[in-house]
Design an enzyme around this catalytic site. Structure first.
Site, PDB file in Angstrom:
ATOM      1  N   TYR A  59      39.380  37.709  18.772  1.00  0.00           N
ATOM      2  CA  TYR A  59      39.811  36.264  19.114  1.00  0.00           C
ATOM      3  C   TYR A  59      39.048  35.328  18.202  1.00  0.00           C
ATOM      4  O   TYR A  59      37.901  35.101  18.181  1.00  0.00           O
ATOM      5  CB  TYR A  59      39.470  35.863  20.437  1.00  0.00           C
ATOM      6  N   HIS A 134      41.102  47.418  22.710  1.00  0.00           N
ATOM      7  CA  HIS A 134      42.103  46.462  22.979  1.00  0.00           C
ATOM      8  C   HIS A 134      43.513  47.047  22.631  1.00  0.00           C
ATOM      9  O   HIS A 134      44.470  46.543  23.601  1.00  0.00           O
ATOM     10  CB  HIS A 134      41.935  45.479  21.703  1.00  0.00           C
ATOM     11  N   SER A 213      47.131  37.193  30.794  1.00  0.00           N
ATOM     12  CA  SER A 213      48.148  36.489  31.026  1.00  0.00           C
ATOM     13  C   SER A 213      48.685  36.211  32.419  1.00  0.00           C
ATOM     14  O   SER A 213      49.944  36.566  32.743  1.00  0.00           O
ATOM     15  CB  SER A 213      49.127  36.452  29.918  1.00  0.00           C
ATOM     16  N   PRO A 214      47.675  36.095  33.487  1.00  0.00           N
ATOM     17  CA  PRO A 214      48.463  36.162  35.049  1.00  0.00           C
ATOM     18  C   PRO A 214      49.297  35.089  35.150  1.00  0.00           C
ATOM     19  O   PRO A 214      49.801  35.034  36.226  1.00  0.00           O
ATOM     20  CB  PRO A 214      47.070  36.236  35.633  1.00  0.00           C
ATOM     21  N   LEU A 215      49.056  33.993  34.554  1.00  0.00           N
ATOM     22  CA  LEU A 215      50.048  32.825  34.729  1.00  0.00           C
ATOM     23  C   LEU A 215      51.067  32.724  33.770  1.00  0.00           C
ATOM     24  O   LEU A 215      51.540  31.678  33.446  1.00  0.00           O
ATOM     25  CB  LEU A 215      48.905  31.548  34.695  1.00  0.00           C
ATOM     26  N   GLY A 216      51.526  33.764  33.092  1.00  0.00           N
ATOM     27  CA  GLY A 216      52.590  33.902  32.260  1.00  0.00           C
ATOM     28  C   GLY A 216      52.469  32.960  30.993  1.00  0.00           C
ATOM     29  O   GLY A 216      53.266  32.169  30.766  1.00  0.00           O
ATOM     30  N   GLY A 218      50.489  30.401  30.971  1.00  0.00           N
ATOM     31  CA  GLY A 218      50.714  28.771  31.501  1.00  0.00           C
ATOM     32  C   GLY A 218      51.867  28.422  32.377  1.00  0.00           C
ATOM     33  O   GLY A 218      52.088  27.484  32.962  1.00  0.00           O
TER      34      GLY A 218
HETATM   35  N1  LIG Z   1      44.166  42.616  26.428  1.00  0.00           N
HETATM   36  C1  LIG Z   1      45.164  41.775  25.726  1.00  0.00           C
HETATM   37  O1  LIG Z   1      45.697  42.032  25.158  1.00  0.00           O
HETATM   38  C2  LIG Z   1      45.180  40.415  26.222  1.00  0.00           C
HETATM   39  C3  LIG Z   1      46.122  39.265  25.695  1.00  0.00           C
HETATM   40  C4  LIG Z   1      46.081  38.270  25.860  1.00  0.00           C
HETATM   41  C5  LIG Z   1      45.244  37.728  26.851  1.00  0.00           C
HETATM   42  N2  LIG Z   1      44.184  38.382  27.232  1.00  0.00           N
HETATM   43  C6  LIG Z   1      43.124  38.015  28.148  1.00  0.00           C
HETATM   44  O2  LIG Z   1      43.814  37.282  29.166  1.00  0.00           O
HETATM   45  C7  LIG Z   1      43.089  36.112  29.427  1.00  0.00           C
HETATM   46  C8  LIG Z   1      44.158  35.136  30.206  1.00  0.00           C
HETATM   47  O3  LIG Z   1      45.416  35.129  29.345  1.00  0.00           O
HETATM   48  P1  LIG Z   1      45.998  33.905  28.554  1.00  0.00           P
HETATM   49  O4  LIG Z   1      45.203  32.869  28.363  1.00  0.00           O
HETATM   50  O5  LIG Z   1      47.224  34.441  27.709  1.00  0.00           O
HETATM   51  O6  LIG Z   1      47.269  33.367  29.663  1.00  0.00           O
HETATM   52  P2  LIG Z   1      47.323  32.450  31.123  1.00  0.00           P
HETATM   53  O7  LIG Z   1      46.013  32.971  31.763  1.00  0.00           O
HETATM   54  O8  LIG Z   1      48.457  33.203  32.051  1.00  0.00           O
HETATM   55  O9  LIG Z   1      47.529  31.140  30.670  1.00  0.00           O
HETATM   56  C9  LIG Z   1      46.526  30.233  30.080  1.00  0.00           C
HETATM   57  C10 LIG Z   1      47.292  28.917  30.046  1.00  0.00           C
HETATM   58  O10 LIG Z   1      47.588  28.458  31.179  1.00  0.00           O
HETATM   59  C11 LIG Z   1      46.723  27.142  31.285  1.00  0.00           C
HETATM   60  N3  LIG Z   1      46.262  27.000  32.693  1.00  0.00           N
HETATM   61  C12 LIG Z   1      45.355  27.852  33.065  1.00  0.00           C
HETATM   62  N4  LIG Z   1      45.062  27.379  34.482  1.00  0.00           N
HETATM   63  C13 LIG Z   1      46.156  26.470  34.691  1.00  0.00           C
HETATM   64  C14 LIG Z   1      46.358  25.677  35.593  1.00  0.00           C
HETATM   65  N5  LIG Z   1      45.524  25.769  36.894  1.00  0.00           N
HETATM   66  N6  LIG Z   1      47.277  24.498  35.527  1.00  0.00           N
HETATM   67  C15 LIG Z   1      47.940  24.453  34.491  1.00  0.00           C
HETATM   68  N7  LIG Z   1      47.779  25.164  33.425  1.00  0.00           N
HETATM   69  C16 LIG Z   1      46.769  26.272  33.481  1.00  0.00           C
HETATM   70  C17 LIG Z   1      45.790  27.378  30.096  1.00  0.00           C
HETATM   71  O11 LIG Z   1      45.543  25.835  29.654  1.00  0.00           O
HETATM   72  P3  LIG Z   1      44.416  25.252  28.970  1.00  0.00           P
HETATM   73  O12 LIG Z   1      43.889  26.272  28.008  1.00  0.00           O
HETATM   74  O13 LIG Z   1      44.997  24.208  28.321  1.00  0.00           O
HETATM   75  O14 LIG Z   1      43.262  24.970  29.978  1.00  0.00           O
HETATM   76  C18 LIG Z   1      46.464  28.053  29.263  1.00  0.00           C
HETATM   77  O15 LIG Z   1      47.517  27.337  28.244  1.00  0.00           O
HETATM   78  C19 LIG Z   1      42.958  35.739  27.896  1.00  0.00           C
HETATM   79  O16 LIG Z   1      42.056  34.553  27.841  1.00  0.00           O
HETATM   80  C20 LIG Z   1      42.156  36.874  27.552  1.00  0.00           C
HETATM   81  O17 LIG Z   1      41.056  36.847  27.787  1.00  0.00           O
HETATM   82  C21 LIG Z   1      44.103  39.794  26.931  1.00  0.00           C
END
Ligand SMILES: NC(=O)c1ccc[n+]([C@@H]2O[C@H](COP(=O)([O-])OP(=O)(O)OC[C@H]3O[C@@H](n4cnc5c(N)ncnc54)[C@H](OP(=O)(O)O)[C@@H]3O)[C@@H](O)[C@H]2O)c1
Length: 325
Positions: A59, A134, A213-216, A218
């Site tokens: 990252y 990863h 990406s538990p919130l899809g 976002g």
């Molecule tokens: N192992 C893998 O290959 C892999 C791949 C991807 C991600 N990950 C890990 O998984 C974590 C989470 O995944 P992700 O960040 O891709 O997706 P996510 O958690 O599904 O969504 C993140 C997005 O949602 C927004 N958000 C979060 N909470 C919110 C709320 N309550 N209301 C409105 N918007 C909200 C964030 O906004 P803001 O950022 O603007 O606050 C960001 O744009 C990453 O940080 C990373 O550590 C791992």
């Protein structure tokens, strides 16, 4: 925040963790970085009991680990269960669509051996609590990669090992070398592939499943109403499910989540996270945010209990149009 165990022998962690990727990578890259707020969010997560903190060397590359290291300095490291990842590398910084980076695998033992030291240096710590592969490198037997990661455990540089985006066969082969504490997979109301094999296997083996990406990305929060609302220079603009031709249909799924959330006096993000946590005691989502109010919103999911009827309603949601990548 309630706690659970990270794998059978792992530490106690909050039932929700914090993903740090979006604090400096993938999303909203045209906006100026606000490290002070990101650092405050990470420390606020620890205050709220969201103790599992997830980052990766790729990252940035590297900038995210440095940021997490700064956030954990000054006595916060001991409060965190710190997880990082190795094995994905940037092969061409601008070779992808819209000058985006291209990524490749590197699971060679020599890469693992140098990478752990570099991660520890950036994170400002002498060990990580969870060291995750990863991606399994198709060119390198996973036993060899995991063997090098096990050396990091033997040297006291990592406490526990995990995998990411691995198949059951790959998890089994890794287990033949060293216990697997956790597996990270994309998992949310609109990405449920792991329910077929990986989740049941992890539950059987006492391996924690960390939905990424538990919130899809976002979308499930109800925050985006159209493609144009996605920030400039944002990874989601290239994802199939966010494209204009399918987004309207896909947003109908989000509208159903919102309807249920309103009925429960909750937010869509809380419902999406509570549904994941209901899939098993060791399903520990790591929602990503750099925004204080979103963090508080997400933490609220820790107290939301969904009834069997609510869960059935969510289980019945249609799958979105468009693939994951
Ligand atoms: N192992 C893998 O290959 C892999 C791949 C991807 C991600 N990950 C890990 O998984 C974590 C989470 O995944 P992700 O960040 O891709 O997706 P996510 O958690 O599904 O969504 C993140 C997005 O949602 C927004 N958000 C979060 N909470 C919110 C709320 N309550 N209301 C409105 N918007 C909200 C964030 O906004 P803001 O950022 O603007 O606050 C960001 O744009 C990453 O940080 C990373 O550590 C791992």
């Amino acid at each position: 925040m309630r706690t659970t165990t990270l794998g059978t022998k792992g530490p106690q962690v909050g039932v929700l963790g914090l993903g740090c990727m979006g604090m400096s990578f993938a999303y909203d890259m045209a906006a100026p970085r606000d490290d002070d707020t990101a650092i405050a969010v990470l420390r606020q997560a620890l205050d709220l009991g969201m103790t599992l903190i997830d980052t990766a060397d790729v990252y940035g590359p590297f900038a995210n680990e440095e940021l997490v290291g700064r956030a954990l300095a000054g006595g916060h490291r001991e409060r965190a269960v710190l997880a990082t990842k190795v094995g994905l590398v940037v092969t061409d910084p601008t070779g992808g669509p819209d000058n985006s980076p291209l990524f490749g695998n590197n699971g060679r033992p020599e890469h693992i051996r140098t990478s752990i030291d570099a991660s520890l240096r950036r994170l400002g710590t002498d060990h990580v609590d969870l060291y995750q592969l990863h991606r399994v490198d198709p060119q390198v037997p996973v036993e060899e990669t995991f063997g090098a990661m096990a050396e990091a455990v033997a040297a006291g540089k990592a406490r526990h090992l995990g995998l990411s985006e691995a198949t059951v066969d790959e998890i089994r082969r890794a287990q033949s070398v060293h216990p697997v504490a956790s597996v990270q997979s994309e998992f949310s109301l609109w990405t449920r592939d792991v329910q077929a094999e990986v989740l049941p296997y992890c539950q059987d083996q006492g391996i924690a499943l960390l939905p990424w990406s538990p919130l899809g990305q976002g979308i499930l929060t109800g925050r985006f109403a159209s493609f144009d609302e996605l920030p400039e220079d944002d990874f989601r603009r290239r994802l199939p499910r966010f494209q204009q031709d399918v987004l309207r249909d896909n947003l109908a799924i989000v509208a159903q989540v919102r309807t249920l959330a309103e009925r429960l006096g909750a937010t869509p993000a809380q419902v999406a996270l509570a549904w994941l946590m209901a899939q098993g005691p060791q399903v520990i989502p790591i929602p990503g945010t750099k925004t204080p109010k979103y963090l508080t919103d997400n933490a609220g999911a820790g107290d939301l209990e969904l009834s069997a009827t609510d869960l059935a309603e969510l289980d019945a949601l249609p799958t979105p149009h468009g693939g994951r990548f």
